[in-house]
Scaffold this active site. Structure first.
Site, PDB file in Angstrom:
ATOM      1  N   HIS A 104      16.596 -21.025  32.482  1.00  0.00           N
ATOM      2  CA  HIS A 104      17.057 -22.031  33.040  1.00  0.00           C
ATOM      3  C   HIS A 104      15.884 -23.051  33.056  1.00  0.00           C
ATOM      4  CE1 HIS A 104      16.505 -23.285  37.462  1.00  0.00           C
ATOM      5  NE2 HIS A 104      17.348 -23.768  37.774  1.00  0.00           N
ATOM      6  N   ASN A 106      16.873 -26.760  35.449  1.00  0.00           N
ATOM      7  CA  ASN A 106      17.341 -27.883  36.619  1.00  0.00           C
ATOM      8  C   ASN A 106      15.947 -29.152  36.339  1.00  0.00           C
ATOM      9  OD1 ASN A 106      17.300 -29.098  39.312  1.00  0.00           O
ATOM     10  ND2 ASN A 106      18.850 -27.796  38.824  1.00  0.00           N
ATOM     11  N   ARG A 108      16.952 -33.016  38.448  1.00  0.00           N
ATOM     12  CA  ARG A 108      18.072 -33.389  39.563  1.00  0.00           C
ATOM     13  C   ARG A 108      17.219 -34.679  40.549  1.00  0.00           C
ATOM     14  NH1 ARG A 108      15.210 -28.710  40.745  1.00  0.00           N
ATOM     15  NH2 ARG A 108      14.232 -29.067  42.814  1.00  0.00           N
ATOM     16  N   GLY A 255      28.744 -26.190  51.236  1.00  0.00           N
ATOM     17  CA  GLY A 255      30.085 -26.636  51.633  1.00  0.00           C
ATOM     18  C   GLY A 255      30.290 -26.926  49.827  1.00  0.00           C
ATOM     19  N   SER A 260      30.664 -23.033  40.666  1.00  0.00           N
ATOM     20  CA  SER A 260      29.544 -24.036  39.819  1.00  0.00           C
ATOM     21  C   SER A 260      28.301 -23.226  40.408  1.00  0.00           C
ATOM     22  CB  SER A 260      29.569 -26.022  39.970  1.00  0.00           C
ATOM     23  OG  SER A 260      31.134 -26.944  39.724  1.00  0.00           O
TER      24      SER A 260
END
Length: 300
Positions: A104, A106, A108, A255, A260
């Site tokens: 994994h 990520n 950001r 939300g 994804s």
């Protein structure tokens, strides 16, 4: 001055770089791209590869979203300001073979209309069976990139990963860790441009460290028992992502785009009641290795 458009553009290029490299590594399947828009502002590119030679299911997501800060976001993050921008790239690879690892990544970036900003991210590895020599190679590569930016980054971020990728209700780590960081700014001793460069370097490192794990043995033999164990470990992965992962919970509560967000989950996973591995088996040795503060670089 570093502009948000430059950050978005470089993250897009990292997504392209990683997808191209993973397609070459797999040698069979290609990524399917799903472009999407967010009603409040922005959108993304979700790319999924399935049923490859190596990769059973892999996703490489890019997003750049913006808009007003909702009440839920404000409650979750405690933000000052009215408008936000968030962009990044996230990856999860689930292989077919039980002797190949889940990996994994990520990276950001988040900013507010007040000028406040931060970077976050990291890479971690979840082997179904722990190979300490391969874990050492993985951690050495992470340390090499960290050391280019700050002498304290590797040890600090490794501990952060050990603490973050931990399943409290199982009292075990998700895998062999890696590095994890959040809310880094120039106050952490590295300029904003360097923090972006660090994120890009980690992104470009991902296919290299994953290829190292796979190319050690592309086709190890396995049994149905190994598949059952793989699916059980995938079950632990699902538990962590749905119960403990802050990013997943934040996306669901605010939300976010469900497809994804849940891209990180494997195709198949299992839960066995009160599973006990055989004594001195590879499964038992792996369970004993799922703990914090293992020095993979010095002790293997």
């Amino acid at each position: 001055m570093l502009e948000s458009n430059e950050i978005i553009d470089r993250f897009k290029k990292v997504q392209d770089y990683i997808c191209n490299a993973l397609e070459q590594l797999d040698g069979k399947s290609k990524f399917h791209e799903d472009n999407w828009n967010r009603e409040e502002g922005g959108g993304g590119r979700t790319r999924v590869l399935t049923d490859g030679n190596i990769i059973e299911k892999g996703g490489v997501n890019f997003s750049a979203v913006h808009g007003p800060v909702s009440t839920v976001m404000n409650k979750q993050l405690g933000l000052d300001g009215n408008e936000f921008l968030a962009t990044g790239v996230s990856i999860v690879i689930h292989p077919h073979n039980p002797f190949h690892p889940i990996m994994h990544m990520n990276v950001r970036y988040f900013e507010m209309d007040t000028g406040e900003y931060w970077f976050g991210g990291g890479i971690d590895m979840t082997p179904h069976y722990i190979d300490f020599q391969l874990a050492k190679r993985f951690h050495l590569d992470l340390k090499k990139v960290c050391d280019q930016y700050h002498p304290d980054f590797y040890l600090k971020f490794k501990k952060w990963a050990d603490d973050y990728f931990f399943i409290p209700h199982r009292n075990e780590t998700r895998g062999v860790g890696g590095i994890f960081y959040d809310k880094l700014t120039e106050k952490d001793g590295v300029s904003k441009t360097q923090l972006l460069d660090f994120a890009i370097d980690l992104g470009e490192l991902f296919p290299k460290v994953y290829a190292d794990q796979i190319n050690e043995n592309r086709t190890p033999e396995f049994s149905n028992e190994n598949i059952e164990w793989r699916n059980l470990r995938r079950g632990r992965y699902v538990e962590f992502n749905l119960v403990n992962d802050r990013g997943t919970k934040f996306g669901l509560k605010t939300g976010g785009r469900i497809e994804s967000i849940l891209m990180s989950l494997p195709k198949d996973a299992s839960w066995f009641y009160d599973f006990k591995p055989k004594k001195d088996s590879l499964e038992e040795k792996t369970l004993h290795g799922l703990r914090k503060e293992v020095d993979y670089i010095r002790n293997t």
